[in-house]
Design a protein around this motif. Sequence first.
Motif, PDB file in Angstrom:
ATOM      1  N   LEU A  86      45.454  30.529  46.220  1.00  0.00           N
ATOM      2  CA  LEU A  86      44.466  31.340  45.525  1.00  0.00           C
ATOM      3  C   LEU A  86      44.149  30.731  44.168  1.00  0.00           C
ATOM      4  CD1 LEU A  86      45.927  34.913  46.203  1.00  0.00           C
ATOM      5  CD2 LEU A  86      44.207  33.681  47.540  1.00  0.00           C
ATOM      6  N   SER A  87      42.908  30.903  43.742  1.00  0.00           N
ATOM      7  CA  SER A  87      42.533  30.474  42.400  1.00  0.00           C
ATOM      8  C   SER A  87      43.035  31.507  41.396  1.00  0.00           C
ATOM      9  CB  SER A  87      41.016  30.334  42.298  1.00  0.00           C
ATOM     10  OG  SER A  87      40.401  31.611  42.391  1.00  0.00           O
ATOM     11  N   PRO A  88      43.179  31.135  40.113  1.00  0.00           N
ATOM     12  CA  PRO A  88      43.628  32.113  39.114  1.00  0.00           C
ATOM     13  C   PRO A  88      42.748  33.359  39.055  1.00  0.00           C
ATOM     14  CG  PRO A  88      43.724  29.889  38.219  1.00  0.00           C
ATOM     15  CD  PRO A  88      43.043  29.792  39.545  1.00  0.00           C
ATOM     16  N   SER A  89      41.462  33.175  39.169  1.00  0.00           N
ATOM     17  CA  SER A  89      40.572  34.343  39.099  1.00  0.00           C
ATOM     18  C   SER A  89      40.731  35.228  40.330  1.00  0.00           C
ATOM     19  CB  SER A  89      39.122  33.881  38.959  1.00  0.00           C
ATOM     20  OG  SER A  89      38.725  33.118  40.086  1.00  0.00           O
ATOM     21  N   GLN A  90      40.953  34.652  41.499  1.00  0.00           N
ATOM     22  CA  GLN A  90      41.183  35.456  42.701  1.00  0.00           C
ATOM     23  C   GLN A  90      42.464  36.265  42.582  1.00  0.00           C
ATOM     24  OE1 GLN A  90      41.029  32.309  45.585  1.00  0.00           O
ATOM     25  NE2 GLN A  90      38.871  32.667  46.102  1.00  0.00           N
ATOM     26  N   GLU A  91      43.532  35.665  42.044  1.00  0.00           N
ATOM     27  CA  GLU A  91      44.765  36.408  41.820  1.00  0.00           C
ATOM     28  C   GLU A  91      44.517  37.568  40.861  1.00  0.00           C
ATOM     29  OE1 GLU A  91      48.199  34.343  40.525  1.00  0.00           O
ATOM     30  OE2 GLU A  91      48.475  33.204  42.385  1.00  0.00           O
ATOM     31  N   ARG A  92      43.784  37.302  39.781  1.00  0.00           N
ATOM     32  CA  ARG A  92      43.510  38.338  38.772  1.00  0.00           C
ATOM     33  C   ARG A  92      42.713  39.484  39.374  1.00  0.00           C
ATOM     34  NH1 ARG A  92      38.922  39.189  35.843  1.00  0.00           N
ATOM     35  NH2 ARG A  92      39.140  40.246  33.826  1.00  0.00           N
ATOM     36  N   ASN A  93      41.671  39.165  40.144  1.00  0.00           N
ATOM     37  CA  ASN A  93      40.822  40.207  40.731  1.00  0.00           C
ATOM     38  C   ASN A  93      41.594  41.045  41.746  1.00  0.00           C
ATOM     39  OD1 ASN A  93      38.651  39.261  39.224  1.00  0.00           O
ATOM     40  ND2 ASN A  93      37.943  37.893  40.861  1.00  0.00           N
ATOM     41  N   LEU A  94      42.439  40.381  42.556  1.00  0.00           N
ATOM     42  CA  LEU A  94      43.214  41.108  43.552  1.00  0.00           C
ATOM     43  C   LEU A  94      44.252  42.014  42.893  1.00  0.00           C
ATOM     44  CD1 LEU A  94      43.710  38.246  46.164  1.00  0.00           C
ATOM     45  CD2 LEU A  94      42.625  40.448  46.639  1.00  0.00           C
ATOM     46  N   GLU A  95      44.928  41.536  41.852  1.00  0.00           N
ATOM     47  CA  GLU A  95      45.931  42.359  41.195  1.00  0.00           C
ATOM     48  C   GLU A  95      45.286  43.573  40.522  1.00  0.00           C
ATOM     49  OE1 GLU A  95      48.648  40.384  38.641  1.00  0.00           O
ATOM     50  OE2 GLU A  95      49.459  39.083  40.214  1.00  0.00           O
ATOM     51  N   ALA A  96      44.091  43.382  39.966  1.00  0.00           N
ATOM     52  CA  ALA A  96      43.394  44.510  39.346  1.00  0.00           C
ATOM     53  C   ALA A  96      43.013  45.553  40.397  1.00  0.00           C
ATOM     54  CB  ALA A  96      42.148  44.002  38.619  1.00  0.00           C
ATOM     55  N   LEU A  97      42.746  45.110  41.622  1.00  0.00           N
ATOM     56  CA  LEU A  97      42.334  46.034  42.674  1.00  0.00           C
ATOM     57  C   LEU A  97      43.525  46.729  43.320  1.00  0.00           C
ATOM     58  CD1 LEU A  97      40.085  47.187  44.532  1.00  0.00           C
ATOM     59  CD2 LEU A  97      40.465  45.192  46.012  1.00  0.00           C
ATOM     60  N   VAL A  98      44.559  45.963  43.697  1.00  0.00           N
ATOM     61  CA  VAL A  98      45.667  46.546  44.470  1.00  0.00           C
ATOM     62  C   VAL A  98      46.748  47.121  43.567  1.00  0.00           C
ATOM     63  CG1 VAL A  98      45.225  44.938  46.353  1.00  0.00           C
ATOM     64  CG2 VAL A  98      46.946  44.355  44.656  1.00  0.00           C
ATOM     65  N   GLN A  99      46.709  46.802  42.269  1.00  0.00           N
ATOM     66  CA  GLN A  99      47.658  47.333  41.292  1.00  0.00           C
ATOM     67  C   GLN A  99      49.107  46.980  41.615  1.00  0.00           C
ATOM     68  OE1 GLN A  99      46.891  49.083  38.246  1.00  0.00           O
ATOM     69  NE2 GLN A  99      45.005  48.023  38.856  1.00  0.00           N
ATOM     70  N   CYS A 100      49.303  45.735  42.099  1.00  0.00           N
ATOM     71  CA  CYS A 100      50.659  45.202  42.233  1.00  0.00           C
ATOM     72  C   CYS A 100      50.564  43.683  42.163  1.00  0.00           C
ATOM     73  CB  CYS A 100      51.336  45.662  43.527  1.00  0.00           C
ATOM     74  SG  CYS A 100      50.721  44.854  45.030  1.00  0.00           S
ATOM     75  N   ARG A 101      51.708  43.032  42.138  1.00  0.00           N
ATOM     76  CA  ARG A 101      51.745  41.589  41.977  1.00  0.00           C
ATOM     77  C   ARG A 101      51.172  40.907  43.217  1.00  0.00           C
ATOM     78  NH1 ARG A 101      54.895  38.077  38.780  1.00  0.00           N
ATOM     79  NH2 ARG A 101      53.844  36.063  38.824  1.00  0.00           N
ATOM     80  N   VAL A 102      50.373  39.851  43.020  1.00  0.00           N
ATOM     81  CA  VAL A 102      49.817  39.046  44.111  1.00  0.00           C
ATOM     82  C   VAL A 102      50.337  37.618  43.953  1.00  0.00           C
ATOM     83  CG1 VAL A 102      47.735  38.104  45.165  1.00  0.00           C
ATOM     84  CG2 VAL A 102      47.759  40.478  44.360  1.00  0.00           C
ATOM     85  N   LEU A 103      50.870  37.067  45.011  1.00  0.00           N
ATOM     86  CA  LEU A 103      51.451  35.729  44.978  1.00  0.00           C
ATOM     87  C   LEU A 103      50.898  34.917  46.136  1.00  0.00           C
ATOM     88  CD1 LEU A 103      53.583  34.501  43.038  1.00  0.00           C
ATOM     89  CD2 LEU A 103      55.288  34.862  44.824  1.00  0.00           C
ATOM     90  N   ASP A 104      50.460  33.678  45.854  1.00  0.00           N
ATOM     91  CA  ASP A 104      49.929  32.835  46.926  1.00  0.00           C
ATOM     92  C   ASP A 104      51.038  31.979  47.524  1.00  0.00           C
ATOM     93  OD1 ASP A 104      50.380  30.948  44.981  1.00  0.00           O
ATOM     94  OD2 ASP A 104      48.357  30.092  45.020  1.00  0.00           O
ATOM     95  N   ARG A 105      50.674  31.117  48.473  1.00  0.00           N
ATOM     96  CA  ARG A 105      51.665  30.315  49.206  1.00  0.00           C
ATOM     97  C   ARG A 105      52.456  29.404  48.271  1.00  0.00           C
ATOM     98  NH1 ARG A 105      52.346  28.182  54.481  1.00  0.00           N
ATOM     99  NH2 ARG A 105      53.122  26.034  54.504  1.00  0.00           N
ATOM    100  N   THR A 106      51.768  28.779  47.314  1.00  0.00           N
ATOM    101  CA  THR A 106      52.455  27.884  46.385  1.00  0.00           C
ATOM    102  C   THR A 106      53.464  28.649  45.538  1.00  0.00           C
ATOM    103  OG1 THR A 106      50.526  26.429  46.276  1.00  0.00           O
ATOM    104  CG2 THR A 106      52.131  26.252  44.499  1.00  0.00           C
ATOM    105  N   GLY A 107      53.052  29.808  45.018  1.00  0.00           N
ATOM    106  CA  GLY A 107      53.980  30.610  44.227  1.00  0.00           C
ATOM    107  C   GLY A 107      55.169  31.084  45.034  1.00  0.00           C
ATOM    108  N   LEU A 108      54.958  31.376  46.323  1.00  0.00           N
ATOM    109  CA  LEU A 108      56.047  31.804  47.193  1.00  0.00           C
ATOM    110  C   LEU A 108      57.060  30.681  47.386  1.00  0.00           C
ATOM    111  CD1 LEU A 108      57.299  33.909  49.091  1.00  0.00           C
ATOM    112  CD2 LEU A 108      55.761  33.081  50.893  1.00  0.00           C
TER     113      LEU A 108
END
Length: 477
Positions: A86-108
């Motif tokens: 995920l791009s940084p902006s995609q992570e930011r937008n998803l976290e703002a929507l789902v209200q929890c931490r979002v982690l992509d494959r690399t972060g995992l």
Amino acid sequence: MEYFERQEGGERAILVHLDIRQMQDPDDLGEFELLAYSAGANALALVTGSRQRPDAKYFVGSGKAQEIAELVREHDADIVLFNHSLSPSQERNLEALVQCRVLDRTGLILDIFAQRARTHEGKLQVELAQLNHLSTRLVRGWTHLERQKGGIGLRGPGETQLETDRRLLQVRVTQLKTKIEKVRQTRAQGRARRQKSDVPTISLVGYTNAGKSTLFNRLVDENIYAADKLFATLDPTLRRLDWQGVGRVVLVDTVGFVRHLPHELVESFHATLEETLEADLLLHVIDSASEDMHEQIQAVKDVLAKIDNDVPVLNVYNKIDLTNEPAHIGYASKGQPSRVYVSSRENLGMEELSLAVQQLLTGTLTTFDVTLPYNAGQFKNTLYELGVIQEESYDDTGHECLTIRLPSDRLQQLLGQANLSPLDVLPLAQATLLLPILEPFEQSNNDEKSEIDEVEELLTDDGYLAEEPVMDSEPKS
């Protein structure tokens, strides 16, 4: 004004996997679930779908993003794991929507590495990889950090908090690279000492969870941590052992590879992967029972290509106890093994593996009949250390007779180190295989016969010495 704060992570996870039609080599869903399990996640739900291309805002599209948010609320999830980058902006937008931490494959993968690192070197490399990954997440990730500090006593050099964090992060990255460079130099010195002492190095490489650590334990007779998890082994492990027919070698167990290994990981772990580059032989351990065997083989080849590997490779097809494949050696050409089939868990094919490694490191094996002189004690000890003695007995004169099996050039080398001639220990037929062939200008005069010529004249057609004529003790009248 609202400010975006990163959410705290946890173990209760929602997994997200999309089939992106534009991707020629998609990420595997089964591997993603095993990654989540290896990180310690408790998978509450799995969200799947397909798209022609990723969505710019949420990667998954607005409808699928709302579905993920509802599942988070329904299951009270702590984190959403994506099997994609995920791009940084995609992570930011998803976290703002789902209200929890979002982690992509690399972060995992980075989180798993952080859990597995045990040595000082491993921790340094994991931190460097994490900071390299985090540096891209500072952009629009923490918007509240862009506020200027003001008021009495709070005025600074004019930097935003985000700029300060970015500068401090870069300072830490530079420090880590300096420390890792020292580790690399230490490893280089160790390799130089091994090369100077003529000790071969064998490295185990392969896809994660292919059974490298189990095979390593089988070969060195130890109990290094091995588990049915991805990246169970992170730090390289080195052990010395006596390999039959080769002698003392250094065996190295390295970190496993995965498809789409993040670029920052390859960079950060280059010091570890140098153990692979400097090896004399690579044992590519392959999970022969995996449905994705060919894709996993290609993933390992891709990583080895990134580090410019040119070391000889022996493919070791592991887990034949699950495929019912018999233990055997496959040859690319005469005397050149290319693959061997084993089961490290059930101890199958270990003799075949030993023979294949011996042939690759030393050459084609030949059987020799050795008669030891009384002063060849050191030579005999060397043969015992190499484990090449097949049979031993004594002749009528009390000399010890050995049947050994090893390459002819290796035997020639050992005889030279012991200051012995092939004629001292071998039958004449076998000794001629080791005696040097002289060039015309090196040969003696025609009226003087060379040693080889004299030997060949004494040999019969079957390769044994012709009996010398017996001289009568009394002269004829």
